[in-house]
Write a protein that holds these residues in place. Structure first.
Motif, PDB file in Angstrom:
ATOM      1  N   LYS A 102       0.820  -1.222   0.000  1.00 22.14           N
ATOM      2  CA  LYS A 102       0.000   0.000   0.000  1.00 22.14           C
ATOM      3  C   LYS A 102       0.848   1.263   0.000  1.00 22.14           C
ATOM      4  O   LYS A 102       0.338   2.357  -0.190  1.00 22.14           O
ATOM      5  CB  LYS A 102      -0.979  -0.019   1.176  1.00 22.14           C
ATOM      6  CG  LYS A 102      -0.326   0.124   2.523  1.00 22.14           C
ATOM      7  CD  LYS A 102      -1.401   0.252   3.604  1.00 22.14           C
ATOM      8  CE  LYS A 102      -0.802   0.594   4.927  1.00 22.14           C
ATOM      9  NZ  LYS A 102      -0.611  -0.499   5.829  1.00 22.14           N
ATOM     10  N   HIS A 105       3.075   3.926  -4.993  1.00 24.62           N
ATOM     11  CA  HIS A 105       2.173   4.801  -5.750  1.00 24.62           C
ATOM     12  C   HIS A 105       2.639   4.853  -7.194  1.00 24.62           C
ATOM     13  O   HIS A 105       3.829   4.735  -7.469  1.00 24.62           O
ATOM     14  CB  HIS A 105       2.180   6.212  -5.155  1.00 24.62           C
ATOM     15  CG  HIS A 105       1.662   6.261  -3.754  1.00 24.62           C
ATOM     16  ND1 HIS A 105       0.375   6.620  -3.452  1.00 24.62           N
ATOM     17  CD2 HIS A 105       2.248   5.943  -2.571  1.00 24.62           C
ATOM     18  CE1 HIS A 105       0.198   6.541  -2.147  1.00 24.62           C
ATOM     19  NE2 HIS A 105       1.319   6.140  -1.590  1.00 24.62           N
ATOM     20  N   TRP A 107       1.477   4.181 -11.601  1.00 24.87           N
ATOM     21  CA  TRP A 107       0.559   3.654 -12.608  1.00 24.87           C
ATOM     22  C   TRP A 107       1.205   2.490 -13.355  1.00 24.87           C
ATOM     23  O   TRP A 107       2.418   2.336 -13.378  1.00 24.87           O
ATOM     24  CB  TRP A 107       0.119   4.744 -13.576  1.00 24.87           C
ATOM     25  CG  TRP A 107       1.232   5.500 -14.245  1.00 24.87           C
ATOM     26  CD1 TRP A 107       1.787   6.688 -13.829  1.00 24.87           C
ATOM     27  CD2 TRP A 107       1.959   5.128 -15.425  1.00 24.87           C
ATOM     28  NE1 TRP A 107       2.799   7.063 -14.687  1.00 24.87           N
ATOM     29  CE2 TRP A 107       2.920   6.122 -15.676  1.00 24.87           C
ATOM     30  CE3 TRP A 107       1.879   4.050 -16.305  1.00 24.87           C
ATOM     31  CZ2 TRP A 107       3.796   6.082 -16.753  1.00 24.87           C
ATOM     32  CZ3 TRP A 107       2.765   3.991 -17.386  1.00 24.87           C
ATOM     33  CH2 TRP A 107       3.693   5.010 -17.599  1.00 24.87           C
ATOM     34  N   GLN A 109       0.202   0.425 -17.058  1.00 28.55           N
ATOM     35  CA  GLN A 109      -0.662   0.329 -18.226  1.00 28.55           C
ATOM     36  C   GLN A 109      -0.340  -0.938 -18.998  1.00 28.55           C
ATOM     37  O   GLN A 109       0.841  -1.258 -19.188  1.00 28.55           O
ATOM     38  CB  GLN A 109      -0.426   1.500 -19.182  1.00 28.55           C
ATOM     39  CG  GLN A 109      -0.829   2.841 -18.668  1.00 28.55           C
ATOM     40  CD  GLN A 109      -0.472   3.927 -19.677  1.00 28.55           C
ATOM     41  OE1 GLN A 109       0.586   3.901 -20.284  1.00 28.55           O
ATOM     42  NE2 GLN A 109      -1.367   4.877 -19.848  1.00 28.55           N
ATOM     43  N   ALA A 128      -4.534  -5.294  -8.091  1.00 25.83           N
ATOM     44  CA  ALA A 128      -5.210  -4.081  -7.611  1.00 25.83           C
ATOM     45  C   ALA A 128      -5.432  -4.119  -6.096  1.00 25.83           C
ATOM     46  O   ALA A 128      -5.348  -3.090  -5.423  1.00 25.83           O
ATOM     47  CB  ALA A 128      -6.537  -3.898  -8.350  1.00 25.83           C
ATOM     48  N   PRO A 132      -3.042  -1.003  -3.913  1.00 28.75           N
ATOM     49  CA  PRO A 132      -4.214  -0.155  -4.162  1.00 28.75           C
ATOM     50  C   PRO A 132      -3.893   1.249  -4.660  1.00 28.75           C
ATOM     51  O   PRO A 132      -4.774   1.912  -5.202  1.00 28.75           O
ATOM     52  CB  PRO A 132      -4.900  -0.110  -2.788  1.00 28.75           C
ATOM     53  CG  PRO A 132      -3.821  -0.422  -1.806  1.00 28.75           C
ATOM     54  CD  PRO A 132      -2.884  -1.350  -2.499  1.00 28.75           C
ATOM     55  N   ASN A 133      -2.653   1.704  -4.495  1.00 29.68           N
ATOM     56  CA  ASN A 133      -2.301   3.056  -4.935  1.00 29.68           C
ATOM     57  C   ASN A 133      -1.548   3.076  -6.255  1.00 29.68           C
ATOM     58  O   ASN A 133      -0.996   4.104  -6.645  1.00 29.68           O
ATOM     59  CB  ASN A 133      -1.494   3.754  -3.837  1.00 29.68           C
ATOM     60  CG  ASN A 133      -2.330   3.912  -2.578  1.00 29.68           C
ATOM     61  OD1 ASN A 133      -3.461   4.369  -2.635  1.00 29.68           O
ATOM     62  ND2 ASN A 133      -1.785   3.489  -1.452  1.00 29.68           N
ATOM     63  N   VAL A 134      -1.526   1.933  -6.938  1.00 30.06           N
ATOM     64  CA  VAL A 134      -0.968   1.871  -8.292  1.00 30.06           C
ATOM     65  C   VAL A 134      -2.165   1.730  -9.233  1.00 30.06           C
ATOM     66  O   VAL A 134      -2.901   0.755  -9.183  1.00 30.06           O
ATOM     67  CB  VAL A 134      -0.003   0.668  -8.463  1.00 30.06           C
ATOM     68  CG1 VAL A 134       0.488   0.587  -9.903  1.00 30.06           C
ATOM     69  CG2 VAL A 134       1.173   0.793  -7.501  1.00 30.06           C
ATOM     70  N   LYS A 135      -2.363   2.746 -10.072  1.00 33.24           N
ATOM     71  CA  LYS A 135      -3.519   2.744 -10.977  1.00 33.24           C
ATOM     72  C   LYS A 135      -3.251   1.790 -12.133  1.00 33.24           C
ATOM     73  O   LYS A 135      -2.312   1.989 -12.897  1.00 33.24           O
ATOM     74  CB  LYS A 135      -3.764   4.159 -11.491  1.00 33.24           C
ATOM     75  CG  LYS A 135      -4.981   4.269 -12.369  1.00 33.24           C
ATOM     76  CD  LYS A 135      -5.335   5.720 -12.612  1.00 33.24           C
ATOM     77  CE  LYS A 135      -6.442   5.900 -13.638  1.00 33.24           C
ATOM     78  NZ  LYS A 135      -7.595   5.053 -13.455  1.00 33.24           N
ATOM     79  N   LEU A 136      -4.074   0.770 -12.255  1.00 35.13           N
ATOM     80  CA  LEU A 136      -3.935  -0.240 -13.302  1.00 35.13           C
ATOM     81  C   LEU A 136      -4.916   0.069 -14.422  1.00 35.13           C
ATOM     82  O   LEU A 136      -6.116   0.211 -14.180  1.00 35.13           O
ATOM     83  CB  LEU A 136      -4.212  -1.634 -12.729  1.00 35.13           C
ATOM     84  CG  LEU A 136      -4.239  -2.804 -13.706  1.00 35.13           C
ATOM     85  CD1 LEU A 136      -2.896  -2.971 -14.409  1.00 35.13           C
ATOM     86  CD2 LEU A 136      -4.613  -4.085 -12.981  1.00 35.13           C
ATOM     87  N   LYS A 137      -4.392   0.195 -15.645  1.00 38.61           N
ATOM     88  CA  LYS A 137      -5.257   0.447 -16.801  1.00 38.61           C
ATOM     89  C   LYS A 137      -4.969  -0.625 -17.842  1.00 38.61           C
ATOM     90  O   LYS A 137      -3.814  -0.823 -18.221  1.00 38.61           O
ATOM     91  CB  LYS A 137      -4.981   1.831 -17.378  1.00 38.61           C
ATOM     92  CG  LYS A 137      -5.869   2.133 -18.559  1.00 38.61           C
ATOM     93  CD  LYS A 137      -5.634   3.506 -19.131  1.00 38.61           C
ATOM     94  CE  LYS A 137      -6.582   3.713 -20.300  1.00 38.61           C
ATOM     95  NZ  LYS A 137      -6.265   4.862 -21.096  1.00 38.61           N
TER      96      LYS A 137
END
Length: 155
Positions: A102, A105, A107, A109, A128, A132-137
């Motif tokens: 956690k 931080h 992203w 992709q 995820a 939780p603070n790594v934005k997965l796209k």
């Protein structure tokens, strides 16, 4: 992914505050990996950390008993492994039951050439939850979805 024809291109940028110092990893140009047993790129990727508990599962039509060779799973495993390397004392943190994931931080992709299979979707959810603070796209071609029926024009 659907067999050896599936490709995944992935990029990431992550940072974490570790013992009062900002540490980071990034891969901005992208790594391209294929779903197959003999992709040379796969041999260069990091293994997932044990504590990420990433599970590849067998699907009903699989010959192998897992989906660890899927391109998406390989990408998620690699990025998870790189995230662990941000923490030199990850083993000690795990012994103390500290959730280091956690504190990361950034992203991540992924672009895949096929709709992800259920095993890879499960790994994405696991990632995820762990980070939780790594934005997965995740992106994939839209050709699989029929366009909505066009409405007749009324005047």
């Amino acid at each position: 992914g659907a067999g050896s024809q599936n490709w995944c291109l992935f990029r990431f940028q992550v940072t974490a505050l570790v013992n009062g110092e900002w540490r980071s990893f990034e891969e901005l140009n992208g790594i391209r990996v294929r779903s197959s047993g003999n992709d040379p790129v796969a041999l260069t990727l990091a293994d997932p950390p044990f504590e990420a508990h990433l599970q590849a599962v067998k699907l009903s039509n699989d010959r192998l008993n897992h989906r660890k060779r899927d391109a998406e799973f390989r990408a998620i495993a690699h990025v998870s492994g790189m995230l662990r390397r941000l923490f030199p004392d990850a083993d000690a943190l795990m012994m103390e039951r500290v959730w280091w994931g956690k504190n990361v931080h950034g992203w991540f992709q992924m672009y895949v050439t096929e709709v992800p299979c259920l095993s890879c979707l499960g790994a994405m959810v696991q990632f995820a939850k762990r980070f939780p603070n790594v934005k997965l796209k995740v992106s994939y071609p839209r050709r699989y979805f029929a366009s909505p029926p066009s409405e007749p024009h009324h005047h």
